[in-house]
Enzyme design. Sequence first.
Site, PDB file in Angstrom:
ATOM      1  N   CYS A 152      56.807  34.996  40.781  1.00  0.00           N
ATOM      2  CA  CYS A 152      57.922  34.449  40.006  1.00  0.00           C
ATOM      3  C   CYS A 152      58.314  35.393  38.871  1.00  0.00           C
ATOM      4  O   CYS A 152      59.483  35.468  38.486  1.00  0.00           O
ATOM      5  CB  CYS A 152      57.576  33.067  39.470  1.00  0.00           C
ATOM      6  SG  CYS A 152      56.209  33.039  38.298  1.00  0.00           S
TER       7      CYS A 152
ATOM      8  N   ASP B 132      40.643  60.811  48.111  1.00  0.00           N
ATOM      9  CA  ASP B 132      41.512  60.251  47.097  1.00  0.00           C
ATOM     10  C   ASP B 132      41.779  58.766  47.295  1.00  0.00           C
ATOM     11  O   ASP B 132      42.672  58.221  46.673  1.00  0.00           O
ATOM     12  CB  ASP B 132      42.848  61.005  47.077  1.00  0.00           C
ATOM     13  CG  ASP B 132      43.642  60.796  48.367  1.00  0.00           C
ATOM     14  OD1 ASP B 132      43.056  60.294  49.340  1.00  0.00           O
ATOM     15  OD2 ASP B 132      44.835  61.133  48.391  1.00  0.00           O
ATOM     16  N   ASN B 133      41.048  58.115  48.184  1.00  0.00           N
ATOM     17  CA  ASN B 133      41.293  56.689  48.371  1.00  0.00           C
ATOM     18  C   ASN B 133      40.000  55.969  48.711  1.00  0.00           C
ATOM     19  O   ASN B 133      39.065  56.543  49.277  1.00  0.00           O
ATOM     20  CB  ASN B 133      42.350  56.446  49.454  1.00  0.00           C
ATOM     21  CG  ASN B 133      41.877  56.866  50.824  1.00  0.00           C
ATOM     22  OD1 ASN B 133      41.272  56.080  51.542  1.00  0.00           O
ATOM     23  ND2 ASN B 133      42.142  58.119  51.188  1.00  0.00           N
TER      24      ASN B 133
ATOM     25  N   LYS C 224      45.512  72.752  54.391  1.00  0.00           N
ATOM     26  CA  LYS C 224      44.616  72.913  53.245  1.00  0.00           C
ATOM     27  C   LYS C 224      43.254  73.433  53.670  1.00  0.00           C
ATOM     28  O   LYS C 224      42.695  74.348  53.044  1.00  0.00           O
ATOM     29  CB  LYS C 224      44.451  71.579  52.515  1.00  0.00           C
ATOM     30  CG  LYS C 224      45.643  71.159  51.686  1.00  0.00           C
ATOM     31  CD  LYS C 224      45.328  69.892  50.888  1.00  0.00           C
ATOM     32  CE  LYS C 224      46.481  69.526  49.969  1.00  0.00           C
ATOM     33  NZ  LYS C 224      46.179  68.329  49.162  1.00  0.00           N
TER      34      LYS C 224
END
Length: 1189
Positions: free
Chosen positions: A754, A698-699, A650
């Site tokens: 649960c 992006d994080n 990129k």
Amino acid sequence: MDIDSGSDIEMDTRESLESMAISESTSKNELNIMEVDPENLIEESSRRTDYSLSDSPHQAPTPRSPPRQTSLQSNSMSTAEHSRVSPAAAAAVSSVNSPPSKKPRLLSQTPPGTAAAAGGTCSSNNSTAGVIHSSNASNGNSNNNMSGNLPQENGTNNIDEGLYSRQIYVLGKEAMTRMAASNILISGIGGLGVEVAKNVILGGVRSVTLQDTKNTTWSDLTSQFYLKKSDLGKNRAASSLQQLTELNPYVSVKVSNDPLTIEYLSQNQFKVVVLTEGSEQVGGTAALEGLMEFCHESGIFVVLAETRGLFSRVFCDFGKGFVVVDPNGENPVSAMIASITKESKGLVTCLDDSRHGLEDGDFVTFTEVQGMEELNGIEPVQIEVTGPYTFRILTDTTGFSDYIRGGIVAQVKMPKSIDFLSYKETQKAPEFLITDFAKMDRSDTLNIAFQALDTFISRNGTLPRAWNEEDASVIVEIAEEISKTWEMTLDLKIVRLFSYIALGQVCPMNGLIGGVVAQEVMKACSGKFKPIFQWMFFDAVECLSDNTLANLDEQGKLKAPMDEDVYSAQDSRYSAQVAVFGKQFQDTLGDLNYFVVGAGAIGCELLKNFAMLGLSARNGKLYVTDMDLIERSNLNRQFLFRPKDVGQAKSLTAAAAVRDMNPSINIEFQEQRVGPDTEHIYTDEFFNKLDGVANALDNVDARIYMDRRCVYYRKPLLESGTLGTKGNTQVVIPHLTESYGSSQDPPEKSIPICTLKNFPNAIEHTLQWARDLFEGVFKQAGENAAQYLNDQSFVDRTLRLPGSQPLDVLENVRKAVVEERPKDFADCVRWSRLLWEENFHNQIEQLLFNFPPDQVTSSGAPFWSGPKRCPKALCWGEELGKDFVYCAANLRAEMYGIPQNRDRVAVNSIADAIEIPKFIPRSGVRIAVNDAEAQAQMVGNADRNRIEELRRLIPPAEDLKASGLTNITPLEFEKDDDNNLHIDFIVAASNSRATNYQIPPADRLKSKLIAGKIIPAIATTTSVVSGLVCLELIKLAQGKTGDIEAFKNGFVNLAIPFFGFSEPITAPKNKYYETEWTLWDRFEVNGTNSDGSEMTLQQFLDYFKNDQRLEITMLSQGVCMLYSFFMQKEKREERLALPMSEVVRRVSKKRLEPHVKALVFELCCNDDEGEDVEVPYVRYLLPDNSMQQ
């Protein structure tokens, strides 16, 4: 890092936005909204001050968020890859929880380049003179009659999910199908026109016609990124055609150099017409008004947009009865019912585990209500909200049966109709969308200023000269005449300033407005989201230098004459930008050094804007890094990439693309991840030469890391993120604002254990369960078995695990290499068939044995009620089961290196022939009813005797390899490969479990979204956000770093639409003695003594005791405790005599790398009175001889 990929979003407008209390929509009276019968339509942050201990040897400690919990709830914002949305921002822009997540793609069975490439039936274009066709496709008939703005689907219902894999989750397939039948005209392919065209083409309409009669001039090169010096004198649209055509093979792009007249529009069938240069493009004010009126009467949707320097306007007219099928794009909310009263307006109370999320005026339907069954399947009914857990339905329930239990209420999106006024009508009584609440009174002035400019152009045939007092006075005179007619008060300072810079063009402004306009075009085509009603004005005059603004008096007149030569740059690609900021500022931009982290969607837009601004185009340098390769799904948003670039780096491709836009830019691409492992690359020397950093990540983890680095090196940080139509920007300024990490999101809501294991009640629960099943049987089991085969220390490490984990791991290894080891594909089918039986039949039978359908609790209430849905066991034979076995068998074969069999008939035949032993539920099986019981079962002690037995039962690795089992390949979940069966398995498993519990199943698209944690993304939002970021960069370059009021953090939601800006939050101040400090401050300690030796720990403590009057009680570096008052005396005495770097080496058991020039220490201190005080961190400068010892 899949940038943007939007991109992360950290939607952070915090307190300022909270105080605005902006409603998600304008009142119905203001918009003249009518409810529409759907049958007549086509279907379709809290704050922390504790400081983290960095693992990096020299990184500023900044507040950090707690670990994120994995959750796959579609109505909550996923943080696995990106974003942060503050409660304030969410409340301001949405009536419901956040939208779906992940990447889209557009599918078409018709190959590009054919007559029906993007639409249905084609008709000939009646206007042929001066038209250049880029493909065989031609304009099709667009349905513009307003029985609805929703055209009939015309055969191109298939959406290429490989290309549009993130956009689909923003718009939906129905909206994209309507777009694919729409023909668009964009008039004026200058800086703004090319931005609109780029975004609309990426969005996937049927055709785009680029209408332009102008030839390229030097000023066009300032922001029209597809024009080059070699295009001077050539038609702008024709010169841009090839590049725009390459953006999307499904869109027919063509050029017309015919004049834009009523006759031209009447000969062509366009659904939407976009005018980007106003009266200048069409031949004067009268011609503009005539065109706008023709479009209004003819049912042609029209968007007028202009940018003049740092000012802009947008106008929308979508005619009478424009239908909005979904005003905000949010997922409809649902809630479980606790009670319903019998009243004239029945009161509905929901279970108190979560708020219902509904608003006054919403419509709802009911299902699964027991007792008051008259509500089940009722037509959508309107509600009045009475509280976070209660609301009234506008239906008389007095005659209904008594409510007993259960029920689900679900929101229904009702189509709405909006009547737009014509351009001429709105001139007299304009309705404004406020874009900046600090400038609420400015829209009237800018509306008149733009009209005055139209009149000036009509009279003079040209724009006013840059910073020319004479032309500005004429504009003011015209504006005053208009204001008297309308009895409005003008801000003359703004009118004059508007005239001074109207000649100019600024690329980030065009990017911002281009994104907004393109989104309005998509709204017009699809009916998705609420349009701008009807005027929007935006300005960024804060970008002008302080000296320039100070040279204006209260009326906007120049206190000292401007040297017009300073604002004139003949034969320069920056001439239109110099007209706004001057030549000196252009040189300043060219000398800047910036670091762009990420080359995804936001990164591509930032790099384009930087190149057109001329950033680093003189003596400066622009660095960009991204470790990712280009994927096909990137092409829908990351506009610098083409299909031929798939598989390329990129950063390399993006750098080459922007260098082609501006050959003068000095750009260096890198393919490195930013993190502690690359600090030998991104060293002190690298950061010290930077003027700033722009994140395109992006994080959250990567963002926080870069935030710490910028705090440590005291560099400005430009932060941004997107989530569908939502976007945010934050500017971090050294010594002035808080940092990105200073605030945190509320923790993401996780699904109780649960609920996942035994009591799911929503499709999100079954999808998370299916994802966990995939990870367990195809990844974790494979990893454990592979390590057993290849790692001699695996068993020893396993035995040291806590609780029952050693037993679980060894059981899985035994099954994988002995008991369930397949020898051929038939064995894989048998294993899959048994896996299906165990999960969807046997476990359900056992659950119902423990808790029969008529089970009651100790209080006498039904056990199976509220969120607990009574399940039923599935029997073999349904397609879902066969899908599950087909996918699982092939995935199992892949793990063991056995040839797959993709013949479904053959797999079904094998599965049907397998004899399954009858299952008999067992007594004494414990099933957790709540999370406490589930946790207790998970942390139970392991059976040591069973562990030893397993060690004997599992053959040695050498024997297994000798028998042919040389390796097992664990499968990494990959959502974007449609041939690997990963998503297919998730869909089959999730929907089978949903069938168990009578939960409505999810289709593949929705399942992929939730299970894959996809971040929805669209090019329009990316364009807007990047434009806003670059406006803040201009302010930084202007040297406004001491004026916090000049900067703006932004939050946008293009869907509703909403714009909110707030002043950045000042860095909080702390104090010890009389010294105030913020996160930007620190102690600087030179570790070299006067004799050249290094400072010892004792000398370090003495320095703070004597020079700072601080007694250090604890000292840490990273995660290592170097000194504490409670340390054993012998250890303390030993360390006190050691040099500081040696203490660090011994405690961390790591050497100091050559690139490390300084260490970060964190202190706990007492003052003279023995009281704890908070103090800054320490930057300890290492002596040159302290490395690698």
